[in-house]
Design a protein around this motif. Sequence first.
Motif, PDB file in Angstrom:
ATOM      1  N   VAL A  81       0.831  -1.205   0.000  1.00  0.00           N
ATOM      2  CA  VAL A  81       0.000   0.000   0.000  1.00  0.00           C
ATOM      3  C   VAL A  81       0.862   1.252   0.000  1.00  0.00           C
ATOM      4  O   VAL A  81       0.571   2.220  -0.712  1.00  0.00           O
ATOM      5  N   THR A  82       1.942   1.242   0.770  1.00  0.00           N
ATOM      6  CA  THR A  82       2.856   2.388   0.794  1.00  0.00           C
ATOM      7  C   THR A  82       3.433   2.649  -0.590  1.00  0.00           C
ATOM      8  O   THR A  82       3.531   3.804  -1.043  1.00  0.00           O
ATOM      9  N   ASN A  83       3.811   1.592  -1.292  1.00  0.00           N
ATOM     10  CA  ASN A  83       4.347   1.744  -2.646  1.00  0.00           C
ATOM     11  C   ASN A  83       3.285   2.271  -3.613  1.00  0.00           C
ATOM     12  O   ASN A  83       3.599   3.057  -4.520  1.00  0.00           O
ATOM     13  N   CYS A  84       2.044   1.818  -3.434  1.00  0.00           N
ATOM     14  CA  CYS A  84       0.957   2.316  -4.290  1.00  0.00           C
ATOM     15  C   CYS A  84       0.798   3.826  -4.135  1.00  0.00           C
ATOM     16  O   CYS A  84       0.582   4.552  -5.113  1.00  0.00           O
ATOM     17  N   ILE A  85       0.897   4.306  -2.900  1.00  0.00           N
ATOM     18  CA  ILE A  85       0.687   5.725  -2.617  1.00  0.00           C
ATOM     19  C   ILE A  85       1.843   6.579  -3.129  1.00  0.00           C
ATOM     20  O   ILE A  85       1.643   7.647  -3.716  1.00  0.00           O
ATOM     21  N   THR A  86       3.064   6.098  -2.915  1.00  0.00           N
ATOM     22  CA  THR A  86       4.244   6.920  -3.207  1.00  0.00           C
ATOM     23  C   THR A  86       4.758   6.797  -4.641  1.00  0.00           C
ATOM     24  O   THR A  86       5.537   7.631  -5.089  1.00  0.00           O
ATOM     25  N   SER A  87       4.311   5.761  -5.367  1.00  0.00           N
ATOM     26  CA  SER A  87       4.893   5.497  -6.684  1.00  0.00           C
ATOM     27  C   SER A  87       4.113   6.101  -7.833  1.00  0.00           C
ATOM     28  O   SER A  87       4.477   5.898  -8.994  1.00  0.00           O
ATOM     29  N   TYR A  88       3.046   6.833  -7.527  1.00  0.00           N
ATOM     30  CA  TYR A  88       2.214   7.347  -8.623  1.00  0.00           C
ATOM     31  C   TYR A  88       1.630   8.695  -8.232  1.00  0.00           C
ATOM     32  O   TYR A  88       1.152   8.877  -7.108  1.00  0.00           O
ATOM     33  N   ASN A  89       1.668   9.613  -9.144  1.00  0.00           N
ATOM     34  CA  ASN A  89       1.080  10.938  -8.946  1.00  0.00           C
ATOM     35  C   ASN A  89      -0.294  10.942  -9.603  1.00  0.00           C
ATOM     36  O   ASN A  89      -0.410  11.066 -10.821  1.00  0.00           O
ATOM     37  N   SER A  90      -1.318  10.780  -8.794  1.00  0.00           N
ATOM     38  CA  SER A  90      -2.674  10.632  -9.325  1.00  0.00           C
ATOM     39  C   SER A  90      -3.195  11.936  -9.902  1.00  0.00           C
ATOM     40  O   SER A  90      -2.693  13.028  -9.595  1.00  0.00           O
ATOM     41  N   GLY A  91      -4.229  11.809 -10.747  1.00  0.00           N
ATOM     42  CA  GLY A  91      -4.898  12.983 -11.277  1.00  0.00           C
ATOM     43  C   GLY A  91      -5.784  13.626 -10.232  1.00  0.00           C
ATOM     44  O   GLY A  91      -5.794  13.228  -9.067  1.00  0.00           O
ATOM     45  N   ARG A  92      -6.563  14.598 -10.647  1.00  0.00           N
ATOM     46  CA  ARG A  92      -7.381  15.329  -9.682  1.00  0.00           C
ATOM     47  C   ARG A  92      -8.532  14.475  -9.157  1.00  0.00           C
ATOM     48  O   ARG A  92      -8.931  14.597  -8.010  1.00  0.00           O
ATOM     49  N   HIS A  93      -9.072  13.586  -9.989  1.00  0.00           N
ATOM     50  CA  HIS A  93     -10.272  12.840  -9.613  1.00  0.00           C
ATOM     51  C   HIS A  93      -9.903  11.433  -9.141  1.00  0.00           C
ATOM     52  O   HIS A  93      -9.269  10.658  -9.861  1.00  0.00           O
ATOM     53  N   LEU A 167      -5.210  14.606   0.885  1.00  0.00           N
ATOM     54  CA  LEU A 167      -5.884  15.784   1.406  1.00  0.00           C
ATOM     55  C   LEU A 167      -5.007  17.016   1.258  1.00  0.00           C
ATOM     56  O   LEU A 167      -3.783  16.927   1.229  1.00  0.00           O
ATOM     57  N   ASP A 168      -5.664  18.163   1.163  1.00  0.00           N
ATOM     58  CA  ASP A 168      -4.989  19.452   1.020  1.00  0.00           C
ATOM     59  C   ASP A 168      -4.206  19.557  -0.296  1.00  0.00           C
ATOM     60  O   ASP A 168      -3.243  20.314  -0.394  1.00  0.00           O
ATOM     61  N   LYS A 169      -4.621  18.758  -1.301  1.00  0.00           N
ATOM     62  CA  LYS A 169      -3.958  18.794  -2.600  1.00  0.00           C
ATOM     63  C   LYS A 169      -4.947  19.123  -3.714  1.00  0.00           C
ATOM     64  O   LYS A 169      -4.687  18.852  -4.879  1.00  0.00           O
ATOM     65  N   ARG A 170      -6.123  19.645  -3.315  1.00  0.00           N
ATOM     66  CA  ARG A 170      -7.166  20.063  -4.268  1.00  0.00           C
ATOM     67  C   ARG A 170      -7.614  18.902  -5.160  1.00  0.00           C
ATOM     68  O   ARG A 170      -7.773  19.050  -6.365  1.00  0.00           O
ATOM     69  N   LEU A 189     -13.928  19.301   2.825  1.00  0.00           N
ATOM     70  CA  LEU A 189     -13.846  20.677   2.346  1.00  0.00           C
ATOM     71  C   LEU A 189     -12.797  21.475   3.117  1.00  0.00           C
ATOM     72  O   LEU A 189     -12.101  22.313   2.550  1.00  0.00           O
ATOM     73  N   ARG A 190     -12.675  21.186   4.403  1.00  0.00           N
ATOM     74  CA  ARG A 190     -11.667  21.882   5.218  1.00  0.00           C
ATOM     75  C   ARG A 190     -10.250  21.547   4.754  1.00  0.00           C
ATOM     76  O   ARG A 190      -9.311  22.305   5.006  1.00  0.00           O
ATOM     77  N   TRP A 191     -10.107  20.416   4.094  1.00  0.00           N
ATOM     78  CA  TRP A 191      -8.802  20.004   3.563  1.00  0.00           C
ATOM     79  C   TRP A 191      -8.699  20.259   2.069  1.00  0.00           C
ATOM     80  O   TRP A 191      -7.939  19.619   1.358  1.00  0.00           O
ATOM     81  N   LYS A 192      -9.507  21.205   1.561  1.00  0.00           N
ATOM     82  CA  LYS A 192      -9.484  21.602   0.153  1.00  0.00           C
ATOM     83  C   LYS A 192      -9.717  20.418  -0.779  1.00  0.00           C
ATOM     84  O   LYS A 192      -9.078  20.285  -1.829  1.00  0.00           O
TER      85      LYS A 192
END
Length: 223
Positions: A81-93, A167-170, A189-192
């Motif tokens: 899971v850590t590799n999934c999160i750190t290895s890819y820059n996801s789109g906005r949606h 979060l906080d990454k729009r 919403l508080r975390w944009k």
Amino acid sequence: MALPELMAFIAIIILRGLTKVPSLSDCWSANLGNPQIIATMSRNRFKDIMRHLCFDDRDTRSERTKTDKFAAISAMWSSFVTNCITSYNSGRHITTDEQLFLSKTRCCFLQYVATKPDKFGIKFWAACDLKSKYICNVLPYLCKDPSRPSGERLSENVVLRLMEPFLDKRKNGTTDNFFTLMSLAQPLLRWKTTILGTVNKIHWEIPQSSRQRDCNEFTTQVF
């Protein structure tokens, strides 16, 4: 088994996910088989590794399962899971939903869902990139979770945990009517972070005027 063979084994598992074949044996068949899989490893060797491969110390498992229901694979799962999160820059949606994976393993969190093609399995909550379908974050459903804050709904807890790294990454989270709640939209919403999803018109927070619509569900976006 040497490390190169283990890497080849994992590569075949990934290729299987990209190849739509009815069963494992068909991956090596003359008509439906994948040439890359056939050239990498024999079917019997793959099944032999699958049967004996273990990522856990069975001598200490019973003690660890008292505090971690997922103890049999917890260490490797956390790394994945850590590799999934750190290895890819996801789109906005980012889309959040559930996935039931076929399994008949005897465990306390095995699920039975009559509406699914595979009735028995282990359920996972997943957050995926809308365009690429890449898994950005994923959680196993282990039934009752003592760490969930009192008064917080399961649907809220799931989305907040899955979206926490983003979060906080729009970003925008897309959900179905199980997750879409005003009580979830407000902290996001508080975390944009916005949320887009279907909601059931019988929810108490839906205005009375909207409940008079003919359709059972409608789409709303909270900014």
